[in-house]
Design a protein around this motif. Sequence first.
Motif, PDB file in Angstrom:
ATOM      1  N   ILE A 269       0.721  -1.212   0.058  1.00  0.00           N
ATOM      2  CA  ILE A 269      -0.004  -0.012   0.060  1.00  0.00           C
ATOM      3  C   ILE A 269       0.945   1.272   0.097  1.00  0.00           C
ATOM      4  O   ILE A 269       0.582   2.189  -0.681  1.00  0.00           O
ATOM      5  CB  ILE A 269      -1.000   0.026   1.331  1.00  0.00           C
ATOM      6  CG1 ILE A 269      -2.122   1.247   1.204  1.00  0.00           C
ATOM      7  CG2 ILE A 269      -0.227  -0.013   2.506  1.00  0.00           C
ATOM      8  CD1 ILE A 269      -2.930   1.128   0.251  1.00  0.00           C
ATOM      9  N   ILE A 270       2.145   1.132   0.723  1.00  0.00           N
ATOM     10  CA  ILE A 270       2.955   2.191   0.859  1.00  0.00           C
ATOM     11  C   ILE A 270       3.321   2.587  -0.568  1.00  0.00           C
ATOM     12  O   ILE A 270       3.553   3.994  -0.998  1.00  0.00           O
ATOM     13  CB  ILE A 270       4.069   2.069   1.654  1.00  0.00           C
ATOM     14  CG1 ILE A 270       3.692   1.829   3.005  1.00  0.00           C
ATOM     15  CG2 ILE A 270       5.225   3.262   1.481  1.00  0.00           C
ATOM     16  CD1 ILE A 270       2.929   3.059   3.733  1.00  0.00           C
TER      17      ILE A 270
ATOM     18  N   SER B  82       4.172  -7.730  -0.133  1.00  0.00           N
ATOM     19  CA  SER B  82       5.381  -6.904   0.631  1.00  0.00           C
ATOM     20  C   SER B  82       6.611  -6.734  -0.098  1.00  0.00           C
ATOM     21  O   SER B  82       6.627  -7.617  -1.112  1.00  0.00           O
ATOM     22  CB  SER B  82       5.582  -7.969   1.917  1.00  0.00           C
ATOM     23  OG  SER B  82       4.396  -8.095   2.433  1.00  0.00           O
ATOM     24  N   TYR B  83       7.205  -5.724  -0.130  1.00  0.00           N
ATOM     25  CA  TYR B  83       8.435  -5.235  -0.835  1.00  0.00           C
ATOM     26  C   TYR B  83       9.655  -4.754   0.079  1.00  0.00           C
ATOM     27  O   TYR B  83       9.281  -4.424   1.165  1.00  0.00           O
ATOM     28  CB  TYR B  83       8.004  -4.444  -1.673  1.00  0.00           C
ATOM     29  CG  TYR B  83       6.869  -4.820  -2.488  1.00  0.00           C
ATOM     30  CD1 TYR B  83       6.994  -5.725  -3.639  1.00  0.00           C
ATOM     31  CD2 TYR B  83       5.479  -4.477  -2.206  1.00  0.00           C
ATOM     32  CE1 TYR B  83       5.771  -6.032  -4.551  1.00  0.00           C
ATOM     33  CE2 TYR B  83       4.503  -4.785  -2.866  1.00  0.00           C
ATOM     34  CZ  TYR B  83       4.576  -5.644  -4.131  1.00  0.00           C
ATOM     35  OH  TYR B  83       3.643  -6.098  -4.872  1.00  0.00           O
ATOM     36  N   GLU B  84      10.746  -5.023  -0.427  1.00  0.00           N
ATOM     37  CA  GLU B  84      11.874  -4.388   0.472  1.00  0.00           C
ATOM     38  C   GLU B  84      11.727  -2.797   0.403  1.00  0.00           C
ATOM     39  O   GLU B  84      11.470  -2.246  -0.417  1.00  0.00           O
ATOM     40  CB  GLU B  84      13.210  -5.083  -0.186  1.00  0.00           C
ATOM     41  CG  GLU B  84      13.478  -6.389  -0.034  1.00  0.00           C
ATOM     42  CD  GLU B  84      13.829  -6.696   1.211  1.00  0.00           C
ATOM     43  OE1 GLU B  84      14.220  -6.211   2.305  1.00  0.00           O
ATOM     44  OE2 GLU B  84      13.136  -7.890   1.548  1.00  0.00           O
ATOM     45  N   HIS B  85      12.101  -2.498   1.526  1.00  0.00           N
ATOM     46  CA  HIS B  85      11.953  -0.921   1.686  1.00  0.00           C
ATOM     47  C   HIS B  85      12.936  -0.173   1.041  1.00  0.00           C
ATOM     48  O   HIS B  85      12.928   0.983   0.529  1.00  0.00           O
ATOM     49  CB  HIS B  85      12.080  -0.333   2.960  1.00  0.00           C
ATOM     50  CG  HIS B  85      13.371  -0.511   3.710  1.00  0.00           C
ATOM     51  ND1 HIS B  85      13.961  -1.608   4.215  1.00  0.00           N
ATOM     52  CD2 HIS B  85      14.428   0.639   3.772  1.00  0.00           C
ATOM     53  CE1 HIS B  85      15.067  -1.231   4.689  1.00  0.00           C
ATOM     54  NE2 HIS B  85      15.619  -0.036   4.590  1.00  0.00           N
TER      55      HIS B  85
ATOM     56  N   THR C 228       5.476  -8.328   9.779  1.00  0.00           N
ATOM     57  CA  THR C 228       5.758  -6.888   9.394  1.00  0.00           C
ATOM     58  C   THR C 228       6.439  -6.353  10.831  1.00  0.00           C
ATOM     59  O   THR C 228       6.279  -7.060  11.687  1.00  0.00           O
ATOM     60  CB  THR C 228       4.423  -5.928   9.103  1.00  0.00           C
ATOM     61  OG1 THR C 228       4.992  -4.665   8.698  1.00  0.00           O
ATOM     62  CG2 THR C 228       3.618  -5.856  10.339  1.00  0.00           C
ATOM     63  N   THR C 229       7.328  -5.339  10.464  1.00  0.00           N
ATOM     64  CA  THR C 229       7.836  -4.647  11.554  1.00  0.00           C
ATOM     65  C   THR C 229       7.658  -3.024  11.480  1.00  0.00           C
ATOM     66  O   THR C 229       8.621  -2.535  10.947  1.00  0.00           O
ATOM     67  CB  THR C 229       9.653  -4.837  11.649  1.00  0.00           C
ATOM     68  OG1 THR C 229      10.021  -4.643  10.339  1.00  0.00           O
ATOM     69  CG2 THR C 229       9.623  -6.524  11.964  1.00  0.00           C
TER      70      THR C 229
END
Length: 178
Positions: A4-5, A40-43, A112-113
């Motif tokens: 979503i980010i 989910s993806y690497e930041h 998630t963290t």
Amino acid sequence: MKGIIFTEFLDIVERTFDLEVCQSMLDMADDPGVYTSVGSYEHQRLVKLIICLHKVTGVSPENLQQTFGRAVFPRLLTLLPNYDFTDSNTFDFIRSVESYIHQEVKKLYPDTTPPRFEFSNETETTLTMDYHSARCMGYVCLGLLEGCADYFEQHLDIALEPTTSKNSVRFHLSLSDN
């Protein structure tokens, strides 16, 4: 980092600049720009997009992060199930991020963290908050704090102070009548 980010970031880049700038950023980052809101993806992918957007637009990475945080706040609010804002204000909401919202996120996404907040020096109009995150997105947090104050129609003065830890920053928040 939740998708979503990423989807919101691309949408905000397109609205703030335009489709050509967004595409130039993606091309420079060698990123197909295909994200799902629940993925989910690497930041680091977001960091790379921000750096490439900086190169395309000349806007500082810190300013881009701050602008993104402020712009994405209202959208993230819509994703909060069962949260009652009726009697809330800026500081109540900020405190609830650590005590409630991040706990709910962990229930939904156990892998998630989320960042961690520590509060000190609290009064009715001032709050000191340490933001801890391995993702080093302090300027996104700054924008989120601004977006929160906008939502509650309060004026918030914010001072960002680096700490000795590379994974945290300190915010000094002060509500005012201005």
